[in-house]
Design a protein around this motif. Structure first.
Motif, PDB file in Angstrom:
ATOM      1  N   GLY A   1       3.243   6.711   6.322  1.00  0.00           N
ATOM      2  CA  GLY A   1       4.844   6.657   5.426  1.00  0.00           C
ATOM      3  C   GLY A   1       5.485   5.564   5.578  1.00  0.00           C
TER       4      GLY A   1
ATOM      5  N   ALA B   1       6.194   1.227   4.654  1.00  0.00           N
ATOM      6  CA  ALA B   1       5.806  -0.045   3.382  1.00  0.00           C
ATOM      7  C   ALA B   1       4.780  -0.740   3.573  1.00  0.00           C
ATOM      8  CB  ALA B   1       7.718  -0.161   2.852  1.00  0.00           C
TER       9      ALA B   1
ATOM     10  N   ARG C   1       3.738   7.633  -9.441  1.00  0.00           N
ATOM     11  CA  ARG C   1       3.932   7.691  -7.935  1.00  0.00           C
ATOM     12  C   ARG C   1       2.973   8.274  -7.978  1.00  0.00           C
ATOM     13  NH1 ARG C   1       8.165   7.745  -4.653  1.00  0.00           N
ATOM     14  NH2 ARG C   1       9.808   8.104  -6.835  1.00  0.00           N
TER      15      ARG C   1
ATOM     16  N   ARG D   1       4.013   4.679   1.712  1.00  0.00           N
ATOM     17  CA  ARG D   1       4.983   4.888   0.469  1.00  0.00           C
ATOM     18  C   ARG D   1       5.010   3.583  -0.601  1.00  0.00           C
ATOM     19  NH1 ARG D   1       8.776   4.359   4.758  1.00  0.00           N
ATOM     20  NH2 ARG D   1      10.058   2.322   3.247  1.00  0.00           N
TER      21      ARG D   1
ATOM     22  N   ASN E   1       6.157   3.556  -4.739  1.00  0.00           N
ATOM     23  CA  ASN E   1       7.359   4.139  -6.138  1.00  0.00           C
ATOM     24  C   ASN E   1       6.309   4.316  -6.988  1.00  0.00           C
ATOM     25  OD1 ASN E   1       9.330   3.659  -4.003  1.00  0.00           O
ATOM     26  ND2 ASN E   1       9.769   1.973  -3.961  1.00  0.00           N
TER      27      ASN E   1
END
Length: 425
Positions: free
Chosen positions: A201, A203, A288, A294, A296
Motif C-alpha cells: 500500500g 508508494a 489504474r 499504491r 495512480n
C-alpha cells in the motif's frame, strides 16, 4: 632715526634663538617619528619579501599543477576514446567507465562526453536503414522470443553511465538516441532494494533517472521497461514502443507524434501536455492497475490526442481533463471513471485546428461501444461525436455539449445531465 641702546642687538639675537629653539621643541616629535618610520621600511620590506616570494611561487606552482591536470585529463580522454573503438568488449568497457570518471573529475568536460556516448549508442545499436526489424508473431524453435531480446551489454553500460550523471553539467549537450535499436532496454532509477523497502500500500520512490529532452525520434523501444525515468519534453516522434512498460515515468510535454504504443502498459505516468497526435495506442493500458503498491492512473490532462488510435485502450480513471480527442478513435475503449472535464471531441471547435502541427481536423471522435461509466464529462464538447452503443451510466454530463452526436443505443442510467445540450428529451 632712533638709536639703538647698547646691548639691544645681542638681546634680540638671543630672543630669536630661543623662539627657534622652542619651535623645534614643539615639532620635534614629527621629524623624529618620520625618521623612525622611514628607518622601519627597510626592516618591513625585508620581513615581507620572503612571504611575497612564497606567494608568487605558490601561484606559479598552482598554475603548473592546473596545466598538468588538464594535460592528464586530455590524455585520459584520448585514451578513453581510443578504447571505445577497440574490437575487444572488455577494452570498450574500460573506455566507457573512464569517460564516466572524467565526467566526475571534470564537470566542464561532461557536455562532450554526453555527445560521445550518445554517438556510441547510435553506432553500436542503430535501427537498420530498411526500418524496424520485423518480429515474428510466433518464434521458431530455438529462436529468441522478441520480448527476451536485450541491447548489447556495452550499450547498456553507456545507458547506465548516462543515468548516473549529474544533468546540471550537460550545458547545451543533448542525449541523442534517435533511430537507436534499444529493444528490451531495462532502465530504472530504483534498485531492487529500493522496491523491496516499499511497504504494501506504499508508494514507489520519487527519484527519476535524468533523461529530459532526450532525442528518441524513430527509436525502437519495443518491450522496453522504463521505470522512474524523467523524459520531460522528450522527442519521441515515430518511436516504436509496442509492448513497452512505462512505470511512474515523466513524459510531460513530450513529443510522441505518430509513436506506436500498441499493447504498452503506461502506469502512473505523467503525460500532461504531451503531443500524441496520430499515435497508435491500440489495447494500451493507461488506467489504474490493481497492485499492492499504491499507483495512480496516468495523467493525460491537456494532452493532444488528435487522430490517435485508442481502439480498445484502457483509460479507466485516467486524467484526460481538457485533452484534445478530435479525430481520435476510441472504439471499445474503457473510460470508466475517467476524468474528461472540458475534453474536446468535436471538430466543430474551429480553434483546435491551430493546435494541430500538421494535418487537418476532419471529424469528431469515435466512441463507439466505449465504456464511460462514471466518467466526468462536465463541459465536454462532444458535438457530432459517434457514441453509438456507448455506456454512460452514472457519468457526469453537466453542461456537456452533445448536439449532433450519434447516440443510438447509448445508456444513460443514473447519469447527471443538468445543462447538457443535445440529449434526447
Amino acid at each position: 632715526m632712533t638709536g639703538r641702546t647698547r646691548g639691544e642687538g645681542p638681546a634680540r639675537s638671543a630672543y630669536l634663538r630661543e623662539v627657534r629653539r622652542r619651535r623645534r621643541g614643539r615639532g620635534a616629535g614629527a621629524p623624529d617619528a618620520g625618521g623612525r618610520g622611514r628607518s622601519q621600511w627597510p626592516v618591513l620590506a625585508v620581513a615581507v619579501l620572503p612571504g611575497l616570494a612564497a606567494l608568487v611561487a605558490l601561484l606559479f606552482t598552482w598554475r603548473e599543477v592546473r596545466v598538468a591536470e588538464q594535460g592528464q585529463l586530455t590524455a585520459r580522454f584520448n585514451d578513453a576514446i581510443t578504447n571505445l573503438g577497440s574490437p575487444s568488449l572488455d577494452v570498450r568497457f574500460g573506455g566507457i567507465y573512464a569517460l564516466e570518471r572524467i565526467m566526475q573529475d571534470s564537470p566542464r568536460d561532461q557536455p562532450r562526453i554526453v555527445l560521445v556516448l550518445s554517438a556510441y549508442v547510435r553506432r553500436h545499436a542503430g535501427v537498420p536503414a530498411t526500418g524496424f526489424v520485423k518480429e515474428p508473431a510466433e518464434p521458431q524453435p530455438g529462436q529468441e522470443p522478441p520480448a527476451d531480446r536485450r541491447p548489447p551489454t556495452d550499450v547498456v553500460a553507456v545507458v547506465d553511465v548516462l543515468a548516473r550523471r549529474s544533468p546540471g553539467h550537460d550545458g547545451d549537450a543533448q542525449i541523442d538516441w534517435s533511430r537507436a535499436d534499444l529493444r528490451g532496454l531495462s532502465l530504472s532509477t530504483w534498485s531492487f532494494k529500493d522496491i523491496a523497502k516499499v511497504p504494501e500500500g506504499g508508494a514507489l520512490p520519487a527519484e527519476r533517472a535524468p533523461f529530459g529532452y532526450v532525442n528518441l525520434e524513430g527509436a525502437d523501444l519495443r518491450h522496453a521497461t522504463l521505470s522512474g525515468v524523467d523524459l520531460r519534453s522528450a522527442f519521441a516522434g515515430e518511436a516504436n514502443l509496442t509492448g513497452a512498460q512505462l512505470l511512474r515515468s515523466d513524459l510531460r510535454d513530450a513529443d510522441l507524434t505518430f509513436a506506436d504504443l500498441s499493447g504498452a502498459n503506461v502506469v502512473d505516468t505523467n503525460l500532461a501536455g504531451a503531443d500524441l497526435s496520430g499515435a497508435v495506442l491500440r489495447e494500451t493500458f493507461l488506467g489504474r492497475p490493481d497492485t499492492l503498491v499504491r499507483l495512480n492512473p496516468s495523467d493525460l490532462s491537456r494532452a493532444l490526442l488528435w487522430d490517435a488510435d485508442l481502439t480498445g485502450a484502457n483509460l479507466s480513471g485516467a486524467n484526460l481533463t481538457e485533452a484534445v480527442l478530435v479525430d481520435a478513435d476510441l472504439t471499445g475503449a474503457s473510460l470508466v471513471t475517467a476524468r474528461l472535464r472540458g475534453a474536446k471531441f468535436s471538430t466543430l471547435d474551429t480553434s483546435l485546428q491551430a493546435r494541430i502541427i500538421s494535418g487537418t481536423v476532419t471529424e469528431s471522435a469515435n466512441l463507439t461501444d466505449a465504456n464511460l461509466t462514471g466518467a466526468d464529462l462536465r463541459g465536454a464538447d462532444l458535438r457530432k461525436a459517434n457514441l453509438t452503443g456507448a455506456i454512460l451510466n452514472g457519468a457526469d454530463l453537466t453542461d456537456a455539449d452533445l448536439r449532433g452526436a450519434r447516440l443510438t443505443g447509448v445508456t444513460l442510467d443514473g447519469a447527471r445531465t443538468e445543462g447538457a445540450r443535445g440529449l434526447p428529451s
